[in-house]
Design an enzyme around this catalytic site. Structure first.
Site, PDB file in Angstrom:
ATOM      1  N   CYS A  59      43.984  32.060  43.427  1.00  0.00           N
ATOM      2  CA  CYS A  59      43.993  33.462  43.396  1.00  0.00           C
ATOM      3  C   CYS A  59      44.305  34.256  44.681  1.00  0.00           C
ATOM      4  O   CYS A  59      43.695  33.612  45.894  1.00  0.00           O
ATOM      5  CB  CYS A  59      42.589  33.900  42.835  1.00  0.00           C
ATOM      6  SG  CYS A  59      42.169  35.725  43.181  1.00  0.00           S
ATOM      7  N   GLU A  85      41.722  47.083  45.565  1.00  0.00           N
ATOM      8  CA  GLU A  85      42.506  47.367  44.635  1.00  0.00           C
ATOM      9  C   GLU A  85      41.740  47.466  43.256  1.00  0.00           C
ATOM     10  O   GLU A  85      40.962  46.837  42.854  1.00  0.00           O
ATOM     11  CB  GLU A  85      43.695  46.455  44.488  1.00  0.00           C
ATOM     12  CG  GLU A  85      44.479  46.646  45.687  1.00  0.00           C
ATOM     13  CD  GLU A  85      45.660  45.669  45.926  1.00  0.00           C
ATOM     14  OE1 GLU A  85      46.756  45.981  46.532  1.00  0.00           O
ATOM     15  OE2 GLU A  85      45.732  44.617  45.065  1.00  0.00           O
ATOM     16  N   CYS A 114      46.090  39.498  36.886  1.00  0.00           N
ATOM     17  CA  CYS A 114      44.966  38.669  37.270  1.00  0.00           C
ATOM     18  C   CYS A 114      45.252  37.888  38.287  1.00  0.00           C
ATOM     19  O   CYS A 114      46.384  37.150  38.297  1.00  0.00           O
ATOM     20  CB  CYS A 114      44.517  37.807  35.959  1.00  0.00           C
ATOM     21  SG  CYS A 114      43.469  38.808  34.754  1.00  0.00           S
ATOM     22  N   CYS A 121      36.859  37.962  49.031  1.00  0.00           N
ATOM     23  CA  CYS A 121      36.085  37.463  48.080  1.00  0.00           C
ATOM     24  C   CYS A 121      35.046  36.263  48.620  1.00  0.00           C
ATOM     25  O   CYS A 121      35.416  35.812  49.640  1.00  0.00           O
ATOM     26  CB  CYS A 121      36.923  36.801  47.098  1.00  0.00           C
ATOM     27  SG  CYS A 121      35.924  35.993  45.666  1.00  0.00           S
ATOM     28  N   HIS A 157      38.705  27.421  33.475  1.00  0.00           N
ATOM     29  CA  HIS A 157      40.145  26.744  33.801  1.00  0.00           C
ATOM     30  C   HIS A 157      40.268  25.310  33.777  1.00  0.00           C
ATOM     31  O   HIS A 157      40.984  24.578  33.784  1.00  0.00           O
ATOM     32  CB  HIS A 157      40.628  27.325  35.481  1.00  0.00           C
ATOM     33  CG  HIS A 157      40.493  28.738  35.549  1.00  0.00           C
ATOM     34  ND1 HIS A 157      41.236  29.741  34.502  1.00  0.00           N
ATOM     35  CD2 HIS A 157      39.891  29.581  36.338  1.00  0.00           C
ATOM     36  CE1 HIS A 157      40.905  30.851  34.969  1.00  0.00           C
ATOM     37  NE2 HIS A 157      40.196  30.790  35.868  1.00  0.00           N
ATOM     38  N   ASN A 195      49.883  34.014  36.692  1.00  0.00           N
ATOM     39  CA  ASN A 195      50.634  34.973  37.766  1.00  0.00           C
ATOM     40  C   ASN A 195      50.638  34.387  38.952  1.00  0.00           C
ATOM     41  O   ASN A 195      49.816  34.258  39.999  1.00  0.00           O
ATOM     42  CB  ASN A 195      49.874  36.425  37.710  1.00  0.00           C
ATOM     43  CG  ASN A 195      49.648  37.039  36.674  1.00  0.00           C
ATOM     44  OD1 ASN A 195      50.580  37.219  35.705  1.00  0.00           O
ATOM     45  ND2 ASN A 195      48.473  37.044  36.355  1.00  0.00           N
ATOM     46  N   SER A 204      32.687  39.693  34.920  1.00  0.00           N
ATOM     47  CA  SER A 204      33.448  38.223  34.815  1.00  0.00           C
ATOM     48  C   SER A 204      32.898  37.503  36.404  1.00  0.00           C
ATOM     49  O   SER A 204      33.244  37.850  37.509  1.00  0.00           O
ATOM     50  CB  SER A 204      35.143  38.444  34.851  1.00  0.00           C
ATOM     51  OG  SER A 204      35.618  36.975  35.109  1.00  0.00           O
ATOM     52  N   SER A 214      35.223  32.514  34.417  1.00  0.00           N
ATOM     53  CA  SER A 214      36.579  31.921  34.565  1.00  0.00           C
ATOM     54  C   SER A 214      36.493  30.445  34.796  1.00  0.00           C
ATOM     55  O   SER A 214      35.888  29.822  35.574  1.00  0.00           O
ATOM     56  CB  SER A 214      36.983  32.400  35.893  1.00  0.00           C
ATOM     57  OG  SER A 214      37.367  33.908  36.199  1.00  0.00           O
ATOM     58  N   GLY A 231      36.680  40.021  44.261  1.00  0.00           N
ATOM     59  CA  GLY A 231      35.426  39.798  44.508  1.00  0.00           C
ATOM     60  C   GLY A 231      34.918  38.965  43.466  1.00  0.00           C
ATOM     61  O   GLY A 231      35.284  39.054  42.452  1.00  0.00           O
ATOM     62  N   GLU A 232      33.705  38.361  43.896  1.00  0.00           N
ATOM     63  CA  GLU A 232      32.776  37.640  42.769  1.00  0.00           C
ATOM     64  C   GLU A 232      31.654  38.441  42.640  1.00  0.00           C
ATOM     65  O   GLU A 232      30.753  38.954  43.418  1.00  0.00           O
ATOM     66  CB  GLU A 232      32.383  36.248  43.396  1.00  0.00           C
ATOM     67  CG  GLU A 232      31.101  35.652  42.762  1.00  0.00           C
ATOM     68  CD  GLU A 232      31.447  35.429  41.180  1.00  0.00           C
ATOM     69  OE1 GLU A 232      30.600  36.009  40.465  1.00  0.00           O
ATOM     70  OE2 GLU A 232      32.431  34.904  40.772  1.00  0.00           O
ATOM     71  N   CYS A 264      38.741  30.147  45.330  1.00  0.00           N
ATOM     72  CA  CYS A 264      39.725  29.703  44.033  1.00  0.00           C
ATOM     73  C   CYS A 264      41.187  29.626  44.821  1.00  0.00           C
ATOM     74  O   CYS A 264      41.630  30.519  45.295  1.00  0.00           O
ATOM     75  CB  CYS A 264      39.596  30.570  42.819  1.00  0.00           C
ATOM     76  SG  CYS A 264      37.998  30.666  42.474  1.00  0.00           S
ATOM     77  N   CYS A 293      39.934  47.929  35.451  1.00  0.00           N
ATOM     78  CA  CYS A 293      39.452  46.449  35.966  1.00  0.00           C
ATOM     79  C   CYS A 293      39.080  46.788  37.637  1.00  0.00           C
ATOM     80  O   CYS A 293      39.951  47.313  38.176  1.00  0.00           O
ATOM     81  CB  CYS A 293      40.865  45.609  36.082  1.00  0.00           C
ATOM     82  SG  CYS A 293      40.785  43.661  37.014  1.00  0.00           S
TER      83      CYS A 293
END
Length: 348
Positions: free
Chosen positions: A121, A94, A339, A114, A222, A296, A197, A220, A165-166, A118, A107
């Site tokens: 996510c 996506e 996100c 991934c 957090h 989210n 990112s 990221s 993905g990373e 995390c 984006c």
């Protein structure tokens, strides 16, 4: 029988020129084909109208253009667009168009699923199935640029590698896609308008610095407390904050570019005074800015957005220490385009 045709966009311009020499044609044909593939975004060899029918037939027999297809497009009430992008082998990723008054941002995804874990996510709930090729990343940008021109009457202004993905776990392909996005022979976008990112892979952050990349880096974060970060991002056990700090310091010394820290605040997880003080301290390492992002939900209820008073406390503490901070409202929540929400809900 397995398809023996080669993916033509895996070839450099020089390799295409060599191919034409090998079939007894002039090397400039390679340059023409390269332009059709990247600048003009041709989906088929038939579109390459300045080539003879015979030459197009030769290309058809030897090569394939593995172009993406936008399988489903959803539009949010706030103008955000989410594309479910079908790849040549049937996988789906996506990508999202985020329009605001001042910019239009793509984006894009870099992996199917991934590599990291995390817990907050949705993409992390999918195992990593494969890395995206440079052309598959590039195609996402082209598709979003076309939609931005169609629906917002303006071209794409920014690109963020914050989709599925990373990116640093698909290092070579991500850098190659950016090379084509910024090349005059591709989309000709400025590197300053591109942000990669990462969740934080220290070795690869150092490699970015060594490779003297010109794009922006976002992290990221957090939490700036190891045990809290490991609770929400288990891979932090392998790449602890001490290693991350060292790599960020290396990045700044090599590039002189500040880093953006992305930060979600959850109830009963990272909403204490200790968490706030740890972030302020972490931010003193190198010049940076902090994006506090609205969380989210992804349905399991483990993570809940902290009270807005906590966000205010974070913001006040950071600003008091001279750190730039923005609070970012989520876009596209009604279509699961915000996100952390990208998880191929549209696919089976």
């Amino acid at each position: 029988m397995k398809n023996k045709k080669k993916d033509i966009r895996a070839l450099s311009k020089e390799q295409l020129q060599d191919f034409f020499i090998s079939i007894g044609q002039r090397p400039f044909r390679g340059k023409q084909v390269y332009e059709w593939l990247w600048s003009k975004g041709a989906h088929t060899f038939e579109e390459m109208t300045n080539l003879s029918k015979e030459t197009r037939q030769i290309l058809e027999e030897n090569f394939v253009i593995n172009h993406i297809q936008v399988d489903e497009m959803q539009r949010s009430k706030d103008g955000t667009i989410k594309n479910a992008v079908k790849l040549h082998d049937g996988f789906t990723v996506e990508s999202v168009l985020i329009p605001t008054y001042s910019r239009t941002t793509a984006c894009v995804s870099s992996q199917v699923g991934c590599s990291l874990d995390c817990k907050f996510c949705a993409t992390a709930k999918l195992k990593r199935m494969r890395n995206l090729n440079p052309d598959e990343i590039y195609d996402q940008v082209v598709a979003i640029d076309q939609e931005s021109r169609l629906y917002n009457n303006r071209p794409l202004s920014n690109i963020v590698f914050m989709g599925m993905g990373e990116p640093l776990m698909n290092y070579n392909n991500v850098l190659k896609s950016i090379e084509m996005i910024t090349s005059p022979e591709g989309l000709g976008m400025s590197s300053k308008r591109i942000t990669v990112s990462t969740s934080g892979v220290p070795k690869m952050i150092k490699k970015l610095a060594d490779d003297e990349v010109k794009f922006n880096l976002a992290l990221s974060l957090h939490s700036a407390i190891d045990e809290v970060r490991t609770q929400v991002m288990p891979f932090n056990q392998t790449f602890p904050l001490e290693d991350l700090k060292e790599s960020l310091l290396y990045w700044y010394q090599k590039t002189n570019k500040k880093v953006t820290y992305e930060y979600l605040i959850w109830k009963d997880i990272n909403d204490s005074q200790r968490d706030i003080e740890a972030l302020v301290e972490f931010c003193k390492l190198i010049p940076c800015k902090v994006n506090i992002i609205e969380y989210n939900p992804i349905d399991d209820g483990m993570f809940q957005q902290a009270d807005s008073k906590i966000t205010d406390r974070y913001q006040n503490a950071l600003e008091k220490s001279g750190i730039t901070v923005t609070v970012r409202r989520s876009r596209g929540k009604d279509i699961d385009a915000a996100c952390g929400q990208l998880a191929n809900k549209s696919s089976k």
